[in-house]
Design a protein around this motif. Sequence first.
Motif, PDB file in Angstrom:
ATOM      1  N   ALA A 225      62.251  52.874  66.085  1.00 51.96           N
ATOM      2  CA  ALA A 225      61.344  51.796  66.493  1.00 51.96           C
ATOM      3  C   ALA A 225      60.308  51.517  65.411  1.00 51.96           C
ATOM      4  CB  ALA A 225      60.669  52.155  67.813  1.00 51.96           C
ATOM      5  N   LEU A 226      59.855  52.559  64.742  1.00 55.19           N
ATOM      6  CA  LEU A 226      58.914  52.376  63.631  1.00 55.19           C
ATOM      7  C   LEU A 226      59.532  51.495  62.544  1.00 55.19           C
ATOM      8  CD1 LEU A 226      57.521  56.007  63.218  1.00 55.19           C
ATOM      9  CD2 LEU A 226      56.203  54.008  63.947  1.00 55.19           C
ATOM     10  N   VAL A 227      60.808  51.758  62.242  1.00 57.34           N
ATOM     11  CA  VAL A 227      61.501  50.979  61.214  1.00 57.34           C
ATOM     12  C   VAL A 227      61.646  49.527  61.648  1.00 57.34           C
ATOM     13  CG1 VAL A 227      63.653  50.726  59.916  1.00 57.34           C
ATOM     14  CG2 VAL A 227      62.728  53.014  60.360  1.00 57.34           C
ATOM     15  N   VAL A 228      61.937  49.308  62.923  1.00 59.82           N
ATOM     16  CA  VAL A 228      62.062  47.941  63.438  1.00 59.82           C
ATOM     17  C   VAL A 228      60.757  47.174  63.234  1.00 59.82           C
ATOM     18  CG1 VAL A 228      62.384  46.529  65.502  1.00 59.82           C
ATOM     19  CG2 VAL A 228      63.830  48.540  65.127  1.00 59.82           C
ATOM     20  N   VAL A 229      59.651  47.791  63.626  1.00 57.84           N
ATOM     21  CA  VAL A 229      58.348  47.133  63.500  1.00 57.84           C
ATOM     22  C   VAL A 229      58.012  46.864  62.040  1.00 57.84           C
ATOM     23  CG1 VAL A 229      55.865  47.402  63.874  1.00 57.84           C
ATOM     24  CG2 VAL A 229      57.470  48.089  65.653  1.00 57.84           C
ATOM     25  N   TRP A 230      58.218  47.867  61.191  1.00 56.73           N
ATOM     26  CA  TRP A 230      57.921  47.714  59.759  1.00 56.73           C
ATOM     27  C   TRP A 230      58.766  46.588  59.150  1.00 56.73           C
ATOM     28  CZ3 TRP A 230      61.196  48.177  55.554  1.00 56.73           C
ATOM     29  CH2 TRP A 230      60.574  48.126  54.290  1.00 56.73           C
ATOM     30  N   GLY A 231      60.068  46.601  59.430  1.00 54.46           N
ATOM     31  CA  GLY A 231      60.962  45.620  58.840  1.00 54.46           C
ATOM     32  C   GLY A 231      60.679  44.203  59.296  1.00 54.46           C
ATOM     33  N   LEU A 232      60.383  44.032  60.583  1.00 56.11           N
ATOM     34  CA  LEU A 232      60.064  42.699  61.096  1.00 56.11           C
ATOM     35  C   LEU A 232      58.769  42.182  60.492  1.00 56.11           C
ATOM     36  CD1 LEU A 232      61.024  43.003  64.873  1.00 56.11           C
ATOM     37  CD2 LEU A 232      62.203  41.694  63.100  1.00 56.11           C
ATOM     38  N   ARG A 233      57.772  43.042  60.396  1.00 59.57           N
ATOM     39  CA  ARG A 233      56.498  42.629  59.822  1.00 59.57           C
ATOM     40  C   ARG A 233      56.663  42.177  58.380  1.00 59.57           C
ATOM     41  NH1 ARG A 233      52.648  42.805  56.011  1.00 59.57           N
ATOM     42  NH2 ARG A 233      53.910  44.447  55.102  1.00 59.57           N
ATOM     43  N   LEU A 234      57.375  42.972  57.602  1.00 55.89           N
ATOM     44  CA  LEU A 234      57.567  42.632  56.198  1.00 55.89           C
ATOM     45  C   LEU A 234      58.424  41.383  56.041  1.00 55.89           C
ATOM     46  CD1 LEU A 234      57.139  43.403  53.229  1.00 55.89           C
ATOM     47  CD2 LEU A 234      59.213  44.798  53.376  1.00 55.89           C
ATOM     48  N   GLY A 235      59.505  41.299  56.817  1.00 53.62           N
ATOM     49  CA  GLY A 235      60.386  40.145  56.708  1.00 53.62           C
ATOM     50  C   GLY A 235      59.688  38.848  57.059  1.00 53.62           C
ATOM     51  N   ILE A 236      58.913  38.852  58.143  1.00 56.58           N
ATOM     52  CA  ILE A 236      58.185  37.654  58.564  1.00 56.58           C
ATOM     53  C   ILE A 236      57.126  37.275  57.527  1.00 56.58           C
ATOM     54  CG2 ILE A 236      56.569  36.747  60.288  1.00 56.58           C
ATOM     55  CD1 ILE A 236      58.138  38.459  62.351  1.00 56.58           C
ATOM     56  N   TYR A 237      56.442  38.284  56.996  1.00 55.79           N
ATOM     57  CA  TYR A 237      55.419  38.017  55.974  1.00 55.79           C
ATOM     58  C   TYR A 237      56.035  37.379  54.730  1.00 55.79           C
ATOM     59  CZ  TYR A 237      52.157  38.972  52.172  1.00 55.79           C
ATOM     60  OH  TYR A 237      51.352  38.851  51.070  1.00 55.79           O
ATOM     61  N   LEU A 238      57.137  37.944  54.254  1.00 54.36           N
ATOM     62  CA  LEU A 238      57.773  37.422  53.044  1.00 54.36           C
ATOM     63  C   LEU A 238      58.418  36.060  53.289  1.00 54.36           C
ATOM     64  CD1 LEU A 238      59.389  40.653  51.546  1.00 54.36           C
ATOM     65  CD2 LEU A 238      57.333  39.452  50.777  1.00 54.36           C
ATOM     66  N   ALA A 239      58.943  35.844  54.489  1.00 56.04           N
ATOM     67  CA  ALA A 239      59.525  34.537  54.807  1.00 56.04           C
ATOM     68  C   ALA A 239      58.455  33.454  54.774  1.00 56.04           C
ATOM     69  CB  ALA A 239      60.193  34.590  56.180  1.00 56.04           C
TER      70      ALA A 239
ATOM     71  N   ALA B 205      65.349  39.787  53.059  1.00 59.25           N
ATOM     72  CA  ALA B 205      66.388  40.572  53.721  1.00 59.25           C
ATOM     73  C   ALA B 205      66.114  42.073  53.689  1.00 59.25           C
ATOM     74  CB  ALA B 205      67.744  40.289  53.063  1.00 59.25           C
ATOM     75  N   TRP B 206      65.272  42.526  52.775  1.00 57.06           N
ATOM     76  CA  TRP B 206      65.013  43.966  52.626  1.00 57.06           C
ATOM     77  C   TRP B 206      64.488  44.565  53.930  1.00 57.06           C
ATOM     78  CZ3 TRP B 206      66.375  47.890  49.831  1.00 57.06           C
ATOM     79  CH2 TRP B 206      65.578  49.027  49.718  1.00 57.06           C
ATOM     80  N   GLY B 207      63.424  44.022  54.446  1.00 55.77           N
ATOM     81  CA  GLY B 207      62.861  44.544  55.685  1.00 55.77           C
ATOM     82  C   GLY B 207      63.682  44.164  56.902  1.00 55.77           C
ATOM     83  N   LEU B 208      64.123  42.896  56.971  1.00 56.13           N
ATOM     84  CA  LEU B 208      64.887  42.453  58.126  1.00 56.13           C
ATOM     85  C   LEU B 208      66.190  43.229  58.279  1.00 56.13           C
ATOM     86  CD1 LEU B 208      64.491  38.555  58.037  1.00 56.13           C
ATOM     87  CD2 LEU B 208      63.220  40.236  59.387  1.00 56.13           C
ATOM     88  N   GLY B 209      66.818  43.556  57.158  1.00 60.63           N
ATOM     89  CA  GLY B 209      68.065  44.317  57.217  1.00 60.63           C
ATOM     90  C   GLY B 209      67.870  45.694  57.824  1.00 60.63           C
ATOM     91  N   MET B 210      66.762  46.335  57.482  1.00 55.22           N
ATOM     92  CA  MET B 210      66.491  47.650  58.058  1.00 55.22           C
ATOM     93  C   MET B 210      66.216  47.549  59.549  1.00 55.22           C
ATOM     94  SD  MET B 210      64.422  49.628  55.076  1.00 55.22           S
ATOM     95  CE  MET B 210      64.768  49.273  53.360  1.00 55.22           C
ATOM     96  N   SER B 211      65.543  46.481  59.960  1.00 54.69           N
ATOM     97  CA  SER B 211      65.315  46.273  61.395  1.00 54.69           C
ATOM     98  C   SER B 211      66.641  46.081  62.124  1.00 54.69           C
ATOM     99  CB  SER B 211      64.426  45.047  61.614  1.00 54.69           C
ATOM    100  OG  SER B 211      63.115  45.280  61.166  1.00 54.69           O
ATOM    101  N   VAL B 212      67.550  45.318  61.536  1.00 56.23           N
ATOM    102  CA  VAL B 212      68.864  45.087  62.138  1.00 56.23           C
ATOM    103  C   VAL B 212      69.618  46.409  62.297  1.00 56.23           C
ATOM    104  CG1 VAL B 212      71.144  44.060  61.753  1.00 56.23           C
ATOM    105  CG2 VAL B 212      69.083  42.699  61.390  1.00 56.23           C
ATOM    106  N   VAL B 213      69.616  47.222  61.254  1.00 61.58           N
ATOM    107  CA  VAL B 213      70.308  48.509  61.315  1.00 61.58           C
ATOM    108  C   VAL B 213      69.670  49.416  62.365  1.00 61.58           C
ATOM    109  CG1 VAL B 213      70.814  50.647  60.049  1.00 61.58           C
ATOM    110  CG2 VAL B 213      71.142  48.423  58.943  1.00 61.58           C
ATOM    111  N   ALA B 214      68.349  49.483  62.376  1.00 61.28           N
ATOM    112  CA  ALA B 214      67.647  50.342  63.334  1.00 61.28           C
ATOM    113  C   ALA B 214      67.918  49.914  64.771  1.00 61.28           C
ATOM    114  CB  ALA B 214      66.150  50.339  63.043  1.00 61.28           C
ATOM    115  N   LEU B 215      67.888  48.609  65.032  1.00 54.85           N
ATOM    116  CA  LEU B 215      68.182  48.116  66.377  1.00 54.85           C
ATOM    117  C   LEU B 215      69.614  48.443  66.777  1.00 54.85           C
ATOM    118  CD1 LEU B 215      66.374  44.659  66.286  1.00 54.85           C
ATOM    119  CD2 LEU B 215      65.821  46.589  67.787  1.00 54.85           C
ATOM    120  N   ASN B 216      70.531  48.325  65.838  1.00 58.09           N
ATOM    121  CA  ASN B 216      71.917  48.677  66.103  1.00 58.09           C
ATOM    122  C   ASN B 216      72.038  50.148  66.503  1.00 58.09           C
ATOM    123  OD1 ASN B 216      75.023  48.424  65.710  1.00 58.09           O
ATOM    124  ND2 ASN B 216      74.446  50.061  64.304  1.00 58.09           N
TER     125      ASN B 216
END
Length: 258
Positions: A60-74, A33-44
């Motif tokens: 947009a940088l935060v969205v990319v970073w958060g999605l990458r980290l979230g997918i990797y950790l998932a 949730a750490w990275g995905l949450g930041m992507s959610v906030v940034a998109l909002n």
Amino acid sequence: MIYLNVAAIVLVFFLIWFWICEKQKNYGLVDIAWGLGMSVVALNLIFIYQPKLQATLSLALVVVWGLRLGIYLAGRNWNKPEDYRYVNLRKRWGNNYPRLKAFLNVFVLQGVLLYLMMFSSMRVTELNLEMNVWTLSIGVIIAISGLLFEAIGDYQLKKFKQNPANKGKLMTQGLWSITRHPNYFGEVVFWWGVFIATIQGSGSWIGIISPILITLLINKVSGIPLLERKYKEREDYQAYAAKTPRFIPWIGTKQIAK
């Protein structure tokens, strides 16, 4: 108001994630949730407030970073046993109100930290001034460099662990030969880059709390110290630490974190 809106989003997001972790009986999944949450906030922030170019690019940088980290950790953690950190927390909580303790000590705490990490992004969205080409350009270059460093380090570690011959061995190759924690180093560099990319004058400097916070968390609290305490008794790790900087590649200290 931007700050209240983000606070509400973070609260709802972690309530949902708490439910997911309860269903999976694994609080360690909160790391996803750490990275995905930041992507959610940034998109909002992008879609609700539709800020100007500088804010949009930094978000947009935060969205990319958060999605990458979230997918990797998932991919790494979803079907794995609960991380030892959370197993130990369960033991300390005992049987009195364990769910409440978990929600407050894990999910609320992480939500507060995530909120603070997004402060520079909230601030640039609020200010929404004309673009500062210099800070944006420098910040984007630094942020992308950090993102690549972190992603490459994670990829190298993943490939190393996939080889059965490496079971029980330490990863000391590639980026891991110039710093013991390339993923953490890349993450810190990324957030300093994001902060620089959001600078639009004196009013935006308060956003520096975001990169300072992640630097302290990783170096002093929940990142490097936890990992190094786990491995510090191993002779092979001591030998590795003696020749490889703990954090900053090539020139950093080689001392094992306490």
